[in-house]
Design a protein around this motif. Structure first.
Motif, mmCIF file in Angstrom:
data_model
loop_
_atom_site.group_PDB
_atom_site.id
_atom_site.type_symbol
_atom_site.label_atom_id
_atom_site.label_comp_id
_atom_site.label_asym_id
_atom_site.label_seq_id
_atom_site.Cartn_x
_atom_site.Cartn_y
_atom_site.Cartn_z
ATOM 1 N N VAL A 87 0.865 -1.178 0.000
ATOM 2 C CA VAL A 87 0.000 0.000 0.000
ATOM 3 C C VAL A 87 0.901 1.227 0.000
ATOM 4 O O VAL A 87 1.604 1.487 0.982
ATOM 5 C CB VAL A 87 -0.939 0.030 1.220
ATOM 6 C CG1 VAL A 87 -1.792 1.301 1.196
ATOM 7 C CG2 VAL A 87 -1.831 -1.203 1.245
ATOM 8 N N ALA A 88 0.913 1.972 -1.099
ATOM 9 C CA ALA A 88 1.710 3.196 -1.194
ATOM 10 C C ALA A 88 0.881 4.367 -0.697
ATOM 11 O O ALA A 88 -0.242 4.577 -1.153
ATOM 12 C CB ALA A 88 2.141 3.428 -2.627
ATOM 13 N N VAL A 89 1.430 5.129 0.231
ATOM 14 C CA VAL A 89 0.742 6.307 0.775
ATOM 15 C C VAL A 89 1.701 7.490 0.663
ATOM 16 O O VAL A 89 2.757 7.495 1.288
ATOM 17 C CB VAL A 89 0.327 6.101 2.249
ATOM 18 C CG1 VAL A 89 -0.285 7.387 2.800
ATOM 19 C CG2 VAL A 89 -0.648 4.941 2.380
ATOM 20 N N GLY A 90 1.337 8.477 -0.139
ATOM 21 C CA GLY A 90 2.195 9.649 -0.277
ATOM 22 C C GLY A 90 2.185 10.181 -1.689
ATOM 23 O O GLY A 90 1.233 9.984 -2.447
ATOM 24 N N GLY A 91 3.281 10.841 -2.050
ATOM 25 C CA GLY A 91 3.413 11.409 -3.381
ATOM 26 C C GLY A 91 4.155 10.482 -4.308
ATOM 27 O O GLY A 91 4.267 9.274 -4.078
ATOM 28 N N GLY A 92 4.704 11.066 -5.364
ATOM 29 C CA GLY A 92 5.369 10.262 -6.373
ATOM 30 C C GLY A 92 6.539 9.471 -5.848
ATOM 31 O O GLY A 92 6.782 8.338 -6.291
ATOM 32 N N SER A 93 7.282 10.031 -4.893
ATOM 33 C CA SER A 93 8.446 9.312 -4.365
ATOM 34 C C SER A 93 8.025 8.011 -3.687
ATOM 35 O O SER A 93 8.606 6.948 -3.927
ATOM 36 C CB SER A 93 9.204 10.195 -3.376
ATOM 37 O OG SER A 93 9.752 11.313 -4.023
#
Length: 383
Positions: free
Chosen positions: A87-93
């Motif tokens: 699960v990716a949470v945040g911006g592009g990085s």
């Protein structure tokens, strides 16, 4: 055309996304950065906790302009903890790191293998029914990484590597506008400008995808209308929602159609100047768009007319009106249109030009640029 996964958009997007995941959501590793997680954990953890018996772990070591070392660290954590979902949470990085971690987790490869032929073969292969689940929860409106096929990761040598794979696009995306409210003004402005240039680059280039072009033009309209409103009224959820969708659609567009010489020339220079992405994009856009439009004004003029920015009989004049409108957005966002203190030798510019020529977006710039021409443009930026 390869479509990404399912996107939920709106006030309860995350809850709907988790519900859609069903039994595929198993022991997720949340890939994020420490600042973002402090800001949004209180909104995300209750949604995860509402799933009976669900446990999760958090890797919050992502940094701006992420490097392969963060991919290795997050991958090691995922494997040691037995995580079965990313699960990716945040911006592009965060989303880019999560894409690389997901690729390794699904393939059994190590982070350094992704550049090797067998790693590229996996990236190029179609998704399988037993691939693990990948969810993206963007908290910024900028890169469109949640919907694009690309991930940009800095290698051990300092050079940025572009990984491109339809297989690593998130299967589920939650666009929840209130999750972007905690983002400070500067990255909000910078991310929005990046989305504008993604949409514009996908629109003006010579890629023939009609769906990509439709996505790009609508994304450009949304972003150019929403970004000034977000900057004027940061707590406006309607403006935040439009900006999120604009960035998402711009990501779709570049996934289908790529971008143009602006982004192709940005990546090599970023490895040298170590500035925020948008702060590199601004000066490059101002030089390269004006140079391109001298010989290939038609796509810029068409966008200007479609967006109601200009409607004269003169393509050059309408193209310039669009370029000036984008430059005005950069100024509004506090993004300089000239580099301060950039010094490049002839040899430096030649090396950057050779690296830029390797981008898949360079040959589809509406004005084809020769190697020597790119070199001269780099030198012009440093003048």
């Amino acid at each position: 055309m390869a479509w990404p996964g399912v996107c939920h958009w709106g006030a309860d997007a995350l809850a709907r996304t988790v519900a859609a995941a069903g039994t595929r959501l198993r022991l997720p590793l949340v890939v994020t950065d420490a600042g973002t997680w402090r800001a949004v954990a209180s909104a995300i953890e209750p949604v995860l906790a509402a799933v009976p018996g669900l446990q999760w772990h958090v890797y919050d070591g992502v940094v701006p302009n992420p490097a392969i070392v963060q991919v290795r660290e997050a991958l090691r954590a995922a494997r040691e903890l037995g995580c079965a979902t990313i699960v990716a949470v945040g911006g592009g990085s965060a989303i880019d790191v999560a894409k690389a971690v997901y690729a390794c987790l699904a393939s059994g490869l190590e982070a350094d293998d992704l550049q090797a032929p067998h790693g590229q073969a996996w990236l190029d292969s179609p998704a399988q029914a037993d691939d693990p689940l990948f969810i993206a929860v963007p908290t910024t409106s900028g890169t469109g990484s949640e919907s694009s096929s690309a991930a940009l990761i800095q290698g051990d040598d300092g050079r940025k590597r572009l990984y491109r794979s339809n297989r690593t696009r998130p299967a589920l995306v939650a666009l929840q506008p209130d999750l972007t409210l905690s983002l400070p003004p500067r990255p909000t402005a910078q991310g929005g400008f990046d989305a504008v240039l993604h949409a514009l680059g996908a629109w003006i280039n010579t890629d023939p995808s009609p769906v990509g072009k439709a996505m790009a033009l609508h994304a450009l309209r949304l972003c150019m209308q929403a970004l000034p409103e977000v900057l004027r009224a940061p707590h406006s959820l309607p403006a935040r929602a439009d900006m999120q969708m604009g960035a998402y659609m711009a990501g779709l567009a570049i996934g289908m159609s790529k971008v143009d010489a602006v982004h192709a020339m940005c990546t090599p220079l970023e490895s040298r100047v170590h500035m925020a992405h948008a702060e590199v994009l601004g000066p490059i856009f101002s030089v390269v768009a004006r140079h391109t439009a001298q010989r290939a004004a038609a796509p810029y003029a068409a966008a200007a007319r479609a967006l109601g920015i200009a409607a004269t009989e003169d393509e050059q004049q309408d193209a310039l009106a669009l370029i000036e409108a984008v430059e005005s957005l950069a100024r509004l966002a506090g993004i300089p249109l000239r580099f301060a203190g950039l010094s490049l030798s002839e040899q430096d510019a030649a090396l950057l030009a050779r690296q830029a020529m390797l981008s898949a977006s360079m040959p589809i710039n509406p004005r084809v640029l020769a190697l020597e021409e790119i070199q001269s443009l780099y030198l012009k930026m440093a003048a």
